[in-house]
Design a protein around this motif. Sequence first.
Motif, PDB file in Angstrom:
ATOM      1  N   LEU A   1       0.828  -1.202   0.000  1.00 57.15           N
ATOM      2  CA  LEU A   1       0.000   0.000   0.000  1.00 57.15           C
ATOM      3  C   LEU A   1       0.863   1.251   0.000  1.00 57.15           C
ATOM      4  O   LEU A   1       0.587   2.216  -0.720  1.00 57.15           O
ATOM      5  CB  LEU A   1      -0.928   0.003   1.220  1.00 57.15           C
ATOM      6  CG  LEU A   1      -1.865   1.205   1.350  1.00 57.15           C
ATOM      7  CD1 LEU A   1      -2.784   1.297   0.141  1.00 57.15           C
ATOM      8  CD2 LEU A   1      -2.678   1.105   2.630  1.00 57.15           C
ATOM      9  N   THR A   2       1.926   1.242   0.773  1.00 58.18           N
ATOM     10  CA  THR A   2       2.837   2.386   0.807  1.00 58.18           C
ATOM     11  C   THR A   2       3.464   2.605  -0.564  1.00 58.18           C
ATOM     12  O   THR A   2       3.579   3.736  -1.036  1.00 58.18           O
ATOM     13  CB  THR A   2       3.934   2.162   1.860  1.00 58.18           C
ATOM     14  OG1 THR A   2       3.319   1.961   3.130  1.00 58.18           O
ATOM     15  CG2 THR A   2       4.878   3.337   1.933  1.00 58.18           C
ATOM     16  N   ARG A   3       3.860   1.532  -1.206  1.00 63.22           N
ATOM     17  CA  ARG A   3       4.448   1.625  -2.546  1.00 63.22           C
ATOM     18  C   ARG A   3       3.451   2.240  -3.531  1.00 63.22           C
ATOM     19  O   ARG A   3       3.800   3.102  -4.342  1.00 63.22           O
ATOM     20  CB  ARG A   3       4.863   0.230  -3.002  1.00 63.22           C
ATOM     21  CG  ARG A   3       5.883   0.210  -4.099  1.00 63.22           C
ATOM     22  CD  ARG A   3       6.372  -1.205  -4.421  1.00 63.22           C
ATOM     23  NE  ARG A   3       6.903  -1.892  -3.244  1.00 63.22           N
ATOM     24  CZ  ARG A   3       6.448  -3.054  -2.781  1.00 63.22           C
ATOM     25  NH1 ARG A   3       5.460  -3.674  -3.390  1.00 63.22           N
ATOM     26  NH2 ARG A   3       6.978  -3.616  -1.715  1.00 63.22           N
ATOM     27  N   GLU A   4       2.179   1.815  -3.449  1.00 65.38           N
ATOM     28  CA  GLU A   4       1.153   2.367  -4.336  1.00 65.38           C
ATOM     29  C   GLU A   4       0.909   3.843  -4.041  1.00 65.38           C
ATOM     30  O   GLU A   4       0.734   4.644  -4.966  1.00 65.38           O
ATOM     31  CB  GLU A   4      -0.148   1.585  -4.184  1.00 65.38           C
ATOM     32  CG  GLU A   4      -0.100   0.193  -4.779  1.00 65.38           C
ATOM     33  CD  GLU A   4      -1.425  -0.535  -4.633  1.00 65.38           C
ATOM     34  OE1 GLU A   4      -2.463   0.152  -4.545  1.00 65.38           O
ATOM     35  OE2 GLU A   4      -1.424  -1.770  -4.603  1.00 65.38           O
ATOM     36  N   LEU A   5       0.889   4.201  -2.769  1.00 61.28           N
ATOM     37  CA  LEU A   5       0.667   5.599  -2.418  1.00 61.28           C
ATOM     38  C   LEU A   5       1.808   6.491  -2.894  1.00 61.28           C
ATOM     39  O   LEU A   5       1.578   7.606  -3.374  1.00 61.28           O
ATOM     40  CB  LEU A   5       0.496   5.745  -0.899  1.00 61.28           C
ATOM     41  CG  LEU A   5      -0.818   5.221  -0.335  1.00 61.28           C
ATOM     42  CD1 LEU A   5      -0.804   5.285   1.182  1.00 61.28           C
ATOM     43  CD2 LEU A   5      -1.988   6.023  -0.877  1.00 61.28           C
ATOM     44  N   VAL A   6       3.034   6.015  -2.785  1.00 60.94           N
ATOM     45  CA  VAL A   6       4.184   6.791  -3.259  1.00 60.94           C
ATOM     46  C   VAL A   6       4.103   6.965  -4.772  1.00 60.94           C
ATOM     47  O   VAL A   6       4.358   8.057  -5.296  1.00 60.94           O
ATOM     48  CB  VAL A   6       5.502   6.101  -2.839  1.00 60.94           C
ATOM     49  CG1 VAL A   6       6.684   6.704  -3.569  1.00 60.94           C
ATOM     50  CG2 VAL A   6       5.692   6.209  -1.339  1.00 60.94           C
ATOM     51  N   ALA A   7       3.730   5.923  -5.492  1.00 58.68           N
ATOM     52  CA  ALA A   7       3.606   6.026  -6.944  1.00 58.68           C
ATOM     53  C   ALA A   7       2.493   6.996  -7.326  1.00 58.68           C
ATOM     54  O   ALA A   7       2.659   7.810  -8.244  1.00 58.68           O
ATOM     55  CB  ALA A   7       3.329   4.645  -7.544  1.00 58.68           C
ATOM     56  N   ALA A   8       1.365   6.942  -6.636  1.00 61.02           N
ATOM     57  CA  ALA A   8       0.263   7.855  -6.924  1.00 61.02           C
ATOM     58  C   ALA A   8       0.656   9.295  -6.620  1.00 61.02           C
ATOM     59  O   ALA A   8       0.325  10.212  -7.378  1.00 61.02           O
ATOM     60  CB  ALA A   8      -0.974   7.453  -6.117  1.00 61.02           C
TER      61      ALA A   8
ATOM     62  N   SER B   1       3.646  10.536  -6.711  1.00 59.40           N
ATOM     63  CA  SER B   1       4.596  10.934  -7.745  1.00 59.40           C
ATOM     64  C   SER B   1       3.866  11.340  -9.027  1.00 59.40           C
ATOM     65  O   SER B   1       4.198  12.349  -9.647  1.00 59.40           O
ATOM     66  CB  SER B   1       5.561   9.784  -8.022  1.00 59.40           C
ATOM     67  OG  SER B   1       6.440  10.119  -9.053  1.00 59.40           O
ATOM     68  N   LYS B   2       2.859  10.549  -9.420  1.00 59.84           N
ATOM     69  CA  LYS B   2       2.074  10.884 -10.615  1.00 59.84           C
ATOM     70  C   LYS B   2       1.326  12.195 -10.412  1.00 59.84           C
ATOM     71  O   LYS B   2       1.248  13.021 -11.334  1.00 59.84           O
ATOM     72  CB  LYS B   2       1.080   9.765 -10.930  1.00 59.84           C
ATOM     73  CG  LYS B   2       1.708   8.528 -11.510  1.00 59.84           C
ATOM     74  CD  LYS B   2       0.644   7.486 -11.807  1.00 59.84           C
ATOM     75  CE  LYS B   2       1.264   6.209 -12.327  1.00 59.84           C
ATOM     76  NZ  LYS B   2       0.240   5.197 -12.614  1.00 59.84           N
ATOM     77  N   LEU B   3       0.770  12.394  -9.224  1.00 55.59           N
ATOM     78  CA  LEU B   3       0.051  13.633  -8.935  1.00 55.59           C
ATOM     79  C   LEU B   3       0.993  14.827  -8.991  1.00 55.59           C
ATOM     80  O   LEU B   3       0.653  15.864  -9.580  1.00 55.59           O
ATOM     81  CB  LEU B   3      -0.603  13.546  -7.554  1.00 55.59           C
ATOM     82  CG  LEU B   3      -1.374  14.779  -7.087  1.00 55.59           C
ATOM     83  CD1 LEU B   3      -2.545  15.052  -8.013  1.00 55.59           C
ATOM     84  CD2 LEU B   3      -1.847  14.592  -5.662  1.00 55.59           C
ATOM     85  N   ASP B   4       2.164  14.704  -8.421  1.00 59.03           N
ATOM     86  CA  ASP B   4       3.147  15.795  -8.464  1.00 59.03           C
ATOM     87  C   ASP B   4       3.539  16.121  -9.901  1.00 59.03           C
ATOM     88  O   ASP B   4       3.649  17.289 -10.273  1.00 59.03           O
ATOM     89  CB  ASP B   4       4.387  15.435  -7.650  1.00 59.03           C
ATOM     90  CG  ASP B   4       4.133  15.415  -6.156  1.00 59.03           C
ATOM     91  OD1 ASP B   4       3.104  15.988  -5.725  1.00 59.03           O
ATOM     92  OD2 ASP B   4       4.961  14.827  -5.424  1.00 59.03           O
ATOM     93  N   ALA B   5       3.729  15.088 -10.708  1.00 56.01           N
ATOM     94  CA  ALA B   5       4.100  15.314 -12.105  1.00 56.01           C
ATOM     95  C   ALA B   5       2.969  16.012 -12.861  1.00 56.01           C
ATOM     96  O   ALA B   5       3.212  16.940 -13.642  1.00 56.01           O
ATOM     97  CB  ALA B   5       4.445  13.984 -12.775  1.00 56.01           C
ATOM     98  N   ALA B   6       1.738  15.594 -12.620  1.00 56.43           N
ATOM     99  CA  ALA B   6       0.599  16.214 -13.299  1.00 56.43           C
ATOM    100  C   ALA B   6       0.433  17.667 -12.862  1.00 56.43           C
ATOM    101  O   ALA B   6       0.146  18.545 -13.684  1.00 56.43           O
ATOM    102  CB  ALA B   6      -0.672  15.420 -13.011  1.00 56.43           C
ATOM    103  N   GLN B   7       0.618  17.949 -11.571  1.00 55.02           N
ATOM    104  CA  GLN B   7       0.499  19.321 -11.087  1.00 55.02           C
ATOM    105  C   GLN B   7       1.618  20.195 -11.659  1.00 55.02           C
ATOM    106  O   GLN B   7       1.378  21.346 -12.026  1.00 55.02           O
ATOM    107  CB  GLN B   7       0.534  19.362  -9.561  1.00 55.02           C
ATOM    108  CG  GLN B   7      -0.731  18.844  -8.927  1.00 55.02           C
ATOM    109  CD  GLN B   7      -0.636  18.791  -7.415  1.00 55.02           C
ATOM    110  OE1 GLN B   7       0.451  18.749  -6.849  1.00 55.02           O
ATOM    111  NE2 GLN B   7      -1.782  18.785  -6.762  1.00 55.02           N
TER     112      GLN B   7
END
Length: 63
Positions: free
Chosen positions: A32-39, A41-47
């Motif tokens: 779950l932590t791995r998934e949250l970190v990936a999400a 990261s994607k959110l930061d890139a999109a922002q």
Amino acid sequence: MYWFLLFLGVLAVWLLVLVLLAKKLWGQTKALTRELVAAQSKLDAAQSEARSVRAAEDAPARA
């Protein structure tokens, strides 16, 4: 003496069950932590991309 050995056996089984549950929970927590970190990261890139697009759109208007 018999009751004491029975108690130790039951205690050993309960400890084994608790260890197995803890191991399973630890694995789920890591995933779950791995998934949250990936999400995140994607959110930061999109922002970041949205900010750069907005800045590019605003630049001609300022000039």
